[in-house]
Design a protein around this motif. Structure first.
Motif, PDB file in Angstrom:
ATOM      1  N   GLN A 102     -10.201 -58.565 -33.119  1.00 42.72           N
ATOM      2  CA  GLN A 102      -8.935 -57.515 -33.573  1.00 42.72           C
ATOM      3  C   GLN A 102      -8.652 -56.833 -32.259  1.00 42.72           C
ATOM      4  O   GLN A 102      -9.475 -56.212 -31.704  1.00 42.72           O
ATOM      5  CB  GLN A 102      -9.680 -56.533 -34.496  1.00 42.72           C
ATOM      6  CG  GLN A 102      -8.661 -55.505 -34.971  1.00 42.72           C
ATOM      7  CD  GLN A 102      -9.480 -54.469 -35.676  1.00 42.72           C
ATOM      8  OE1 GLN A 102     -10.437 -54.474 -36.249  1.00 42.72           O
ATOM      9  NE2 GLN A 102      -8.700 -53.258 -35.832  1.00 42.72           N
ATOM     10  N   ILE A 103      -7.530 -57.026 -31.907  1.00 45.91           N
ATOM     11  CA  ILE A 103      -7.134 -56.465 -30.667  1.00 45.91           C
ATOM     12  C   ILE A 103      -6.672 -54.893 -30.751  1.00 45.91           C
ATOM     13  O   ILE A 103      -6.085 -54.347 -31.650  1.00 45.91           O
ATOM     14  CB  ILE A 103      -5.871 -57.088 -30.105  1.00 45.91           C
ATOM     15  CG1 ILE A 103      -5.923 -58.637 -29.844  1.00 45.91           C
ATOM     16  CG2 ILE A 103      -5.262 -56.345 -28.490  1.00 45.91           C
ATOM     17  CD1 ILE A 103      -6.618 -59.143 -28.734  1.00 45.91           C
ATOM     18  N   LEU A 104      -7.361 -54.045 -29.881  1.00 41.63           N
ATOM     19  CA  LEU A 104      -7.297 -52.632 -30.138  1.00 41.63           C
ATOM     20  C   LEU A 104      -6.192 -52.135 -29.366  1.00 41.63           C
ATOM     21  O   LEU A 104      -5.673 -51.009 -29.426  1.00 41.63           O
ATOM     22  CB  LEU A 104      -8.558 -51.716 -29.666  1.00 41.63           C
ATOM     23  CG  LEU A 104      -9.850 -52.262 -30.548  1.00 41.63           C
ATOM     24  CD1 LEU A 104     -10.871 -51.552 -30.128  1.00 41.63           C
ATOM     25  CD2 LEU A 104      -9.378 -52.034 -32.134  1.00 41.63           C
ATOM     26  N   GLY A 105      -5.911 -52.715 -28.113  1.00 38.86           N
ATOM     27  CA  GLY A 105      -4.781 -52.398 -27.116  1.00 38.86           C
ATOM     28  C   GLY A 105      -5.061 -52.831 -25.721  1.00 38.86           C
ATOM     29  O   GLY A 105      -6.162 -53.455 -25.392  1.00 38.86           O
ATOM     30  N   TYR A 106      -4.144 -52.784 -24.823  1.00 36.71           N
ATOM     31  CA  TYR A 106      -4.468 -52.964 -23.324  1.00 36.71           C
ATOM     32  C   TYR A 106      -3.843 -52.146 -22.582  1.00 36.71           C
ATOM     33  O   TYR A 106      -2.781 -51.534 -23.000  1.00 36.71           O
ATOM     34  CB  TYR A 106      -3.958 -54.457 -23.072  1.00 36.71           C
ATOM     35  CG  TYR A 106      -2.468 -54.583 -23.037  1.00 36.71           C
ATOM     36  CD1 TYR A 106      -1.664 -54.961 -24.181  1.00 36.71           C
ATOM     37  CD2 TYR A 106      -2.074 -54.600 -21.816  1.00 36.71           C
ATOM     38  CE1 TYR A 106      -0.513 -55.183 -24.337  1.00 36.71           C
ATOM     39  CE2 TYR A 106      -0.507 -54.820 -21.682  1.00 36.71           C
ATOM     40  CZ  TYR A 106       0.102 -55.048 -22.895  1.00 36.71           C
ATOM     41  OH  TYR A 106       1.533 -55.342 -22.520  1.00 36.71           O
ATOM     42  N   ALA A 107      -4.312 -52.176 -21.255  1.00 36.32           N
ATOM     43  CA  ALA A 107      -3.957 -50.974 -20.382  1.00 36.32           C
ATOM     44  C   ALA A 107      -4.193 -51.514 -19.071  1.00 36.32           C
ATOM     45  O   ALA A 107      -5.093 -52.350 -18.820  1.00 36.32           O
ATOM     46  CB  ALA A 107      -4.434 -49.644 -20.860  1.00 36.32           C
ATOM     47  N   ALA A 108      -3.543 -51.041 -17.962  1.00 40.80           N
ATOM     48  CA  ALA A 108      -3.937 -51.399 -16.662  1.00 40.80           C
ATOM     49  C   ALA A 108      -5.092 -50.911 -16.133  1.00 40.80           C
ATOM     50  O   ALA A 108      -5.668 -49.757 -16.714  1.00 40.80           O
ATOM     51  CB  ALA A 108      -2.818 -50.733 -15.576  1.00 40.80           C
ATOM     52  N   LYS A 109      -5.697 -51.721 -15.502  1.00 34.32           N
ATOM     53  CA  LYS A 109      -7.333 -51.556 -15.310  1.00 34.32           C
ATOM     54  C   LYS A 109      -7.414 -50.549 -14.083  1.00 34.32           C
ATOM     55  O   LYS A 109      -6.797 -50.734 -13.003  1.00 34.32           O
ATOM     56  CB  LYS A 109      -8.072 -52.786 -14.597  1.00 34.32           C
ATOM     57  CG  LYS A 109      -9.476 -52.598 -14.480  1.00 34.32           C
ATOM     58  CD  LYS A 109     -10.329 -53.888 -14.194  1.00 34.32           C
ATOM     59  CE  LYS A 109     -11.578 -53.720 -13.790  1.00 34.32           C
ATOM     60  NZ  LYS A 109     -12.551 -53.928 -14.959  1.00 34.32           N
ATOM     61  N   PRO A 110      -7.957 -49.424 -14.454  1.00 39.90           N
ATOM     62  CA  PRO A 110      -7.963 -48.124 -13.515  1.00 39.90           C
ATOM     63  C   PRO A 110      -8.502 -48.696 -11.903  1.00 39.90           C
ATOM     64  O   PRO A 110      -9.714 -49.454 -11.955  1.00 39.90           O
ATOM     65  CB  PRO A 110      -8.880 -47.056 -13.577  1.00 39.90           C
ATOM     66  CG  PRO A 110      -9.161 -47.495 -15.425  1.00 39.90           C
ATOM     67  CD  PRO A 110      -8.735 -48.993 -15.371  1.00 39.90           C
ATOM     68  N   GLY A 111      -7.891 -48.469 -10.753  1.00 37.57           N
ATOM     69  CA  GLY A 111      -8.337 -49.001  -9.546  1.00 37.57           C
ATOM     70  C   GLY A 111      -8.506 -50.614  -9.289  1.00 37.57           C
ATOM     71  O   GLY A 111      -8.669 -50.970  -8.133  1.00 37.57           O
ATOM     72  N   TRP A 112      -7.727 -51.238  -9.977  1.00 38.19           N
ATOM     73  CA  TRP A 112      -7.743 -52.633  -9.803  1.00 38.19           C
ATOM     74  C   TRP A 112      -6.111 -52.864 -10.056  1.00 38.19           C
ATOM     75  O   TRP A 112      -5.737 -53.474 -11.080  1.00 38.19           O
ATOM     76  CB  TRP A 112      -8.317 -53.363 -11.136  1.00 38.19           C
ATOM     77  CG  TRP A 112      -9.786 -53.341 -10.822  1.00 38.19           C
ATOM     78  CD1 TRP A 112     -10.696 -52.412 -10.540  1.00 38.19           C
ATOM     79  CD2 TRP A 112     -10.834 -54.605 -10.952  1.00 38.19           C
ATOM     80  NE1 TRP A 112     -11.971 -52.509 -10.591  1.00 38.19           N
ATOM     81  CE2 TRP A 112     -11.965 -53.928 -10.736  1.00 38.19           C
ATOM     82  CE3 TRP A 112     -10.669 -55.844 -11.023  1.00 38.19           C
ATOM     83  CZ2 TRP A 112     -13.316 -54.723 -10.690  1.00 38.19           C
ATOM     84  CZ3 TRP A 112     -11.793 -56.693 -11.163  1.00 38.19           C
ATOM     85  CH2 TRP A 112     -12.983 -56.106 -10.859  1.00 38.19           C
TER      86      TRP A 112
END
Ligand SMILES: Nc1nc2c(ncn2[C@@H]2O[C@H](COP(=O)(O)OP(=O)(O)OP(=O)(O)O)[C@@H](O)[C@H]2O)c(=O)[nH]1
Ligand SMILES: [Mg+2]
Length: 647
Positions: free
Chosen positions: A592-602
């Motif tokens: 169950q996908i909860l969400g996605y976001a840019a990976k900090p520092g990557w």
């Protein structure tokens, strides 16, 4: 001073280079080419293939002593590379000239940047270049936080790269197979491109060097020395990364790379400064690798930050039992090691990888969390005693490996960075300790609970010889919320079950949850003793316990038992172009996908968060890697138990 050349060295301290970068980019081939160019005997490789272990070589180039460390490129053995980087003066990042796969250099590049290690990029397999070097450079720059400067411009005949122009000296060379390149007149065709690359180089360097800035502004031509000095400083400070070209398997560009290494690699004194190690003081060594080497015992590979370190002396409270160098990959005993050397120290009691001997602990990389596990069973039971010490040695050698005894499942679980990583570890277990094991997919720790409340009555009445056994209980068994666990309540009124028997009922009820009707531990239920009867002679703790067990067994079976499966909270990291793939992959595994976001520092990476049944996690890493150029990875933690629907 150690003289790895056999010739008199100029008194320089040995410098250490780590060759890192994506799998198959040619690091091992490059090491051999560098050794050959330095006139060192090159060990014949029995079989070309993936490197799974760090390989060390010492050599001398133009009178300077060097230690070269060939690191595995596979992401599964990345920790080994990170450990070597921790003690390197400079990293050579080896990559292939394929802009579409440039992301594969990301992990090594980030490791280097995060640890602040100076670096040079070597674009290998230049014979395979199809596009333009400047596109490759732009793609690389997209991965790098540091400014990349192109040091060579390719000379092409048709599609093939046949030589290069050195951007600092503005000299042109033609490649010769297996030999140093020959100087040729600067071809007209590359003049404009060379001038452009040179202007870019000067501009990048002038940012950090006032003298050069003045020359550039006044349109004066700087001398090579006026360029080399800020280049060295830029490399040492991590402000710039030189980009060089070549083909390791035909020795093209190797002399040029050697000379760049010679100019740009910080000295051990400069690296000491970068790491904040005072120049003066007692001997200091940093252990970056531990190997159990049969008859030689345990070897602690260390960089000597302050020498001399003498055999038999005490360092950081432990006695050194042997110092070894590796002239041709073979261990050779020496009486002492000087500042800058990489040596193996023998029999250091209690010393572990990452330890600093003789001073405060220096920064050292943490092992990555495991992403793949196997349950192991012995082929021969008599190895049982040896197994745990053999496994302990494995983990000591490789911190990215872990072992745990799963008491509930009765299985020994070994966890690490992938199938190859674990297979290599088990192979080492077999060869080094003679312990053979079989491996299987680890079992998932299922649980069960009930869906509806029941009222269950049970009576034990037995007449055997002397006095009998009697107990009678009525239990209310009810479901509780997820994670609420087990509870027992006594609601007896009027002493129909005397107080002294109540604890036996509670304990037996809890005992009965160890294995429910579906064969798994029962969780999240409330048991209440609501009624019962007793006999003044025949009742006992044992009788009440038995009656309770009977009531539990019958009651649980009638209470709609359901299977509960562990659900993990998973954070998947992938380059952003694979985010959609990763989401599909997780959904396909009941995630169950909860969400996605840019990976900090990557830069350019995303993190996808999901809840995924543990039963679907076993080979997730394998599929994830196969869909993401081998780059995708994840961290997981147990989140909750959920009803296993449709299983
Ligand atoms: N065409 C071409 N092939 C090369 C060159 N350098 C290496 N290779 C080939 O590339 C393959 C991989 O080379 P290796 O040196 O084993 O690569 P590696 O980086 O050590 O690989 P890992 O240890 O698995 O990370 C081998 O088949 C080499 O022969 C090159 O300059 N040109
Ligand atoms: Mg290799």
């Amino acid at each position: 001073m150690p003289d790895f050349t056999g010739r008199e060295s100029g008194g320089a301290q040995p410098r250490a280079i780590a060759l890192v970068g994506p799998q198959g980019s040619g690091k091992t081939t490059l090491l051999d080419a560098l050794l050959a160019a330095a006139g060192s005997p090159v060990r014949r490789r029995e079989a070309a293939g993936m490197t799974t272990e760090l390989r060390l070589a010492h050599c001398g180039f133009m009178g300077d002593p060097w230690t070269l460390m060939d690191c595995p490129g596979s992401i599964e053995f990345a920790h080994e590379a990170c450990c070597a980087l921790a003690v390197a003066d400079l990293a050579v990042l080896v990559c292939e000239p394929a802009p579409e796969r440039v992301a594969t250099i990301g992990p090594a590049l980030r490791a280097v940047e995060e640890a602040g290690i100076p670096a040079i990029i070597f674009i290998n397999k230049i014979d395979m270049l199809s596009g333009r070097v400047r596109d490759m450079l732009a793609a690389l720059q997209g991965q790098s936080r540091r400014k990349l400067v192109l040091r060579q411009v390719p000379i092409r005949e048709g599609e093939t790269v046949t030589g290069y122009v050195d951007v600092v000296s503005e000299r042109a060379y033609r490649y010769r197979r297996g030999e140093p390149s020959e100087r040729i007149p600067l071809p007209e065709a590359v003049r404009a491109r060379e001038a452009e690359a040179r202007a870019e180089l000067l501009e990048a360097l002038a940012d950090h060097d006032d003298a050069l800035m003045e020359k550039v502004l006044e349109d004066l031509v700087p001398t090579p020395e006026e360029i080399y000095r800020p280049l060295h400083q830029g490399e040492v400070s991590g402000a710039v990364v030189s980009v060089l070209l070549g083909a390791a398997d035909r020795s093209n560009g190797i002399q040029r790379l050697w000379k760049a290494l010679r100019h740009d690699t910080p000295s051990p004194a400069e690296t000491r400064e970068r790491l904040g190690i005072p120049a003066e003081g007692e001997p200091l060594a940093q252990v970056f690798r531990t190997v159990h080497a049969g008859h030689a015992g345990r070897l602690s590979y260390a960089r000597i930050w302050r020498g001399p370190v003498k055999d038999g002396a005490t360092l950081g409270g432990v006695r050194i039992g042997g110092i070894h160098r590796f002239p041709n990959g073979e261990a050779q005993k020496v009486p002492q090691a000087e500042t800058g050397e990489v040596v193996a120290l023998g029999r250091l009691e209690g010393v572990r990888t990452g330890d600093t001997l003789g001073g405060d602990r220096l920064p050292f990389p943490e092992p990555p969390p495991p992403v793949y596990a196997l349950a192991i069973t012995l082929e021969d039971r008599k190895d049982e005693v040896r197994l745990s010490s053999a496994l302990q040695r494995l983990v000591e050698e490789d911190a990215s490996l872990s072992v745990r005894q799963d008491a509930e499942m009765g299985q020994m679980v070994i966890a690490g960075q992938g199938d190859m990583h674990l297979r290599a570890a088990l192979e080492r277990l077999a060869t080094a300790s003679g312990v053979k094991v079989k491996s299987v997919r680890p079992q998932v720790a299922y649980r069960e609970t009930i869906r509806r409340p029941v009222l269950q009555h049970a009576r034990l009445k037995r007449q055997t010889g002397g006095h009998g056994q009697f107990a009678d209980v009525k239990l209310e068994i009810e479901p509780r919320g997820r994670g609420e666990g087990f509870s027992f309540t006594d609601r007896i009124v009027g002493g129909v079950v005397p107080k002294r028997f109540i604890p036996a009922v509670g304990e037996a009820a809890e005992e009965a949850t160890k294995k429910g009707p579906l064969g798994h531990p029962v969780v999240d239920i409330a048991v209440t003793l609501v009624d019962g009867t007793f006999h003044s002679v025949d009742s006992s703790d044992m009788a009440f316990a038995t009656a309770t067990r009977m009531a539990m067994q019958e009651g649980l079976a009638k209470a709609e038992p359901v299977l509960l499966e562990p659900i993990d909270h998973v954070t998947v990291s992938v380059p952003a172009e694979f985010t959609a793939n990763a989401q599909r992959l997780l959904t396909g595994r009941r995630g169950q996908i909860l969400g996605y976001a840019a990976k900090p520092g990557w830069e350019g990476w995303d993190e996808v968060e999901a809840l995924v049944p543990e039963a679907e996690m076993h080979d997730l890493i394998i599929e994830l890697r196969s869909q993401t150029l081998g780059l995708g990875t994840y961290v997981r933690r147990f989140d909750h138990l959920a009803e296993a629907r449709g299983r």
